[in-house]
Write a protein that holds these residues in place. Sequence first.
Motif, PDB file in Angstrom:
ATOM      1  N   PRO A   1       0.665  -1.341   0.053  1.00  0.00           N
ATOM      2  CA  PRO A   1      -0.055   0.044  -0.055  1.00  0.00           C
ATOM      3  C   PRO A   1       0.641   1.158  -0.035  1.00  0.00           C
ATOM      4  O   PRO A   1       2.063   1.155   0.284  1.00  0.00           O
ATOM      5  CB  PRO A   1      -0.936  -0.121   1.305  1.00  0.00           C
ATOM      6  N   CYS A   2       0.151   2.155  -0.323  1.00  0.00           N
ATOM      7  CA  CYS A   2       1.094   3.454  -0.574  1.00  0.00           C
ATOM      8  C   CYS A   2      -0.294   4.774   0.064  1.00  0.00           C
ATOM      9  O   CYS A   2      -1.247   4.621  -0.221  1.00  0.00           O
ATOM     10  CB  CYS A   2       1.514   3.894  -1.661  1.00  0.00           C
ATOM     11  N   LEU A   3       0.352   5.540   1.063  1.00  0.00           N
ATOM     12  CA  LEU A   3      -0.602   6.695   1.180  1.00  0.00           C
ATOM     13  C   LEU A   3       0.149   8.097   0.413  1.00  0.00           C
ATOM     14  O   LEU A   3       1.249   8.332   0.787  1.00  0.00           O
ATOM     15  CB  LEU A   3      -0.559   7.074   2.846  1.00  0.00           C
ATOM     16  N   LEU A   4      -1.018   8.611  -0.290  1.00  0.00           N
ATOM     17  CA  LEU A   4      -0.536   9.817  -1.069  1.00  0.00           C
ATOM     18  C   LEU A   4      -1.370  10.985  -0.583  1.00  0.00           C
ATOM     19  O   LEU A   4      -2.790  10.881  -0.348  1.00  0.00           O
ATOM     20  CB  LEU A   4      -0.649   9.556  -2.538  1.00  0.00           C
ATOM     21  N   ILE A   5      -0.980  11.955   0.303  1.00  0.00           N
ATOM     22  CA  ILE A   5      -1.372  13.004   0.666  1.00  0.00           C
ATOM     23  C   ILE A   5      -1.341  14.155  -0.021  1.00  0.00           C
ATOM     24  O   ILE A   5      -0.179  14.853  -0.572  1.00  0.00           O
ATOM     25  CB  ILE A   5      -0.835  13.462   2.246  1.00  0.00           C
ATOM     26  N   ASP A   6      -2.529  14.813  -0.849  1.00  0.00           N
ATOM     27  CA  ASP A   6      -2.630  15.744  -1.729  1.00  0.00           C
ATOM     28  C   ASP A   6      -2.686  16.999  -0.860  1.00  0.00           C
ATOM     29  O   ASP A   6      -3.988  17.498  -0.563  1.00  0.00           O
ATOM     30  CB  ASP A   6      -3.542  15.420  -2.654  1.00  0.00           C
ATOM     31  N   GLY A   7      -1.412  17.852  -0.869  1.00  0.00           N
ATOM     32  CA  GLY A   7      -1.682  19.035  -0.148  1.00  0.00           C
ATOM     33  C   GLY A   7      -1.720  20.318  -1.170  1.00  0.00           C
ATOM     34  O   GLY A   7      -1.545  21.463  -0.563  1.00  0.00           O
ATOM     35  N   GLY A   8      -1.815  20.054  -2.533  1.00  0.00           N
ATOM     36  CA  GLY A   8      -1.863  21.243  -3.231  1.00  0.00           C
ATOM     37  C   GLY A   8      -3.168  21.916  -3.526  1.00  0.00           C
ATOM     38  O   GLY A   8      -4.269  21.177  -2.770  1.00  0.00           O
ATOM     39  N   TYR A   9      -3.283  22.652  -4.124  1.00  0.00           N
ATOM     40  CA  TYR A   9      -4.634  23.399  -4.602  1.00  0.00           C
ATOM     41  C   TYR A   9      -4.672  23.939  -6.121  1.00  0.00           C
ATOM     42  O   TYR A   9      -3.605  24.565  -6.457  1.00  0.00           O
ATOM     43  CB  TYR A   9      -4.826  24.586  -3.689  1.00  0.00           C
ATOM     44  N   PRO A  10      -5.689  23.414  -6.888  1.00  0.00           N
ATOM     45  CA  PRO A  10      -6.688  22.608  -6.488  1.00  0.00           C
ATOM     46  C   PRO A  10      -6.130  21.144  -6.345  1.00  0.00           C
ATOM     47  O   PRO A  10      -5.225  20.506  -6.792  1.00  0.00           O
ATOM     48  CB  PRO A  10      -7.617  22.759  -7.721  1.00  0.00           C
ATOM     49  N   LYS A  11      -6.973  20.372  -5.528  1.00  0.00           N
ATOM     50  CA  LYS A  11      -6.551  19.081  -5.559  1.00  0.00           C
ATOM     51  C   LYS A  11      -7.054  17.933  -6.290  1.00  0.00           C
ATOM     52  O   LYS A  11      -8.432  17.977  -6.594  1.00  0.00           O
ATOM     53  CB  LYS A  11      -7.247  18.391  -4.105  1.00  0.00           C
ATOM     54  N   ASN A  12      -6.269  17.451  -7.181  1.00  0.00           N
ATOM     55  CA  ASN A  12      -6.549  16.489  -8.352  1.00  0.00           C
ATOM     56  C   ASN A  12      -6.049  15.273  -8.366  1.00  0.00           C
ATOM     57  O   ASN A  12      -5.989  14.650  -9.334  1.00  0.00           O
ATOM     58  CB  ASN A  12      -6.451  17.343  -9.428  1.00  0.00           C
TER      59      ASN A  12
END
Length: 339
Positions: free
Chosen positions: A239-250
């Motif tokens: 498994p992998c956890l990918l945290i999208d902290g950008g904007y916009p979130k895509n």
Amino acid sequence: MFGLIGHLTSLEHAQRVALELGYPEYADQGLDFWCSAPPQIVDNITVTSVTGQQIEGRYVESCFLPEMLANRRMKAATRKILNAMAHAQKNGINITALGGFSSIIFENFKLEQFPQIRNIKLEFERFTTGNTHTAYIICRQVEQASKKLGIELDKATVAVCGATGDIGSAVCRWLDAKTNVKDLLLIARNAERLSSLQSDLGRGKIMGLEEALPVSDIIVWVASMPKGMEIDSTVLKKPCLLIDGGYPKNLGTKVQHPEIHVLNGGIVEHSLDIDWKIMNIVNMDVPARQLFACFAESMLLEFEKLYTNFSWGRNQITVEKMEQIGKVSVKHGFRPLLV
């Protein structure tokens, strides 16, 4: 009173939202119109803490659009942010968060050089980027979501993409000081800043994105994603956890695999419903309770009557300040989004 300065994600989004908010004269206009449109207060907000305290706020639409940067309309973009700040101050708002690209534009274009906006001298202590709370929430998401997925931090490799930015560097400092992460990978474009961050931390491996992604158990993405860039999910660990902290979130639409958990980074949930309409237009799953952590920072500062630019300047966030805003966040009923 607290304030939120925000913007929409595209011209198409802006046209659609203008109609929803009761501004039909904006709904069929092109980019030239939005470059000249003035800031507007489009929402009145009431927030109740779990302590019972209640505060009032305003949402200021800056009328900035990302297309202004893409089309080299830098003067229009900077004017939008400065005018929105002046509008917030003129309306007596005590502490205002600069959301989305607002803080990035302010820092990158050094807008503190232009404090006089017509007859208003900006009082910068009235404004915060909200980045300290955002960084704290992302770190708590790393700690709590990894546990849910069975990823043990003391055995995990964590890659921070955008490591030298304001939020990215704060995340690295927290992970170094407050967790037992096995390996920390530092990814950014500026080699000099990367070396400086590595030296400050006393640890961390500087790596390129293509090299780092396949070996990372957790990826914290706090950098802008170049247009057209794709992440190949087949190369990521499972498994992998990918945290999208950008904007916009895509990233959730770009990376889809049952063993890759994409989490919207820097989003908080409040324990009680917030009386507002603005989160309905930014596609939050539970708009009455979910919001950007940077916006929540101005609410927390209002609850505490701490009228200061709590988050300000590049790479000034300390672990101590993250702990401070974190305690206040918990006190008033905010928690990291984990689904």
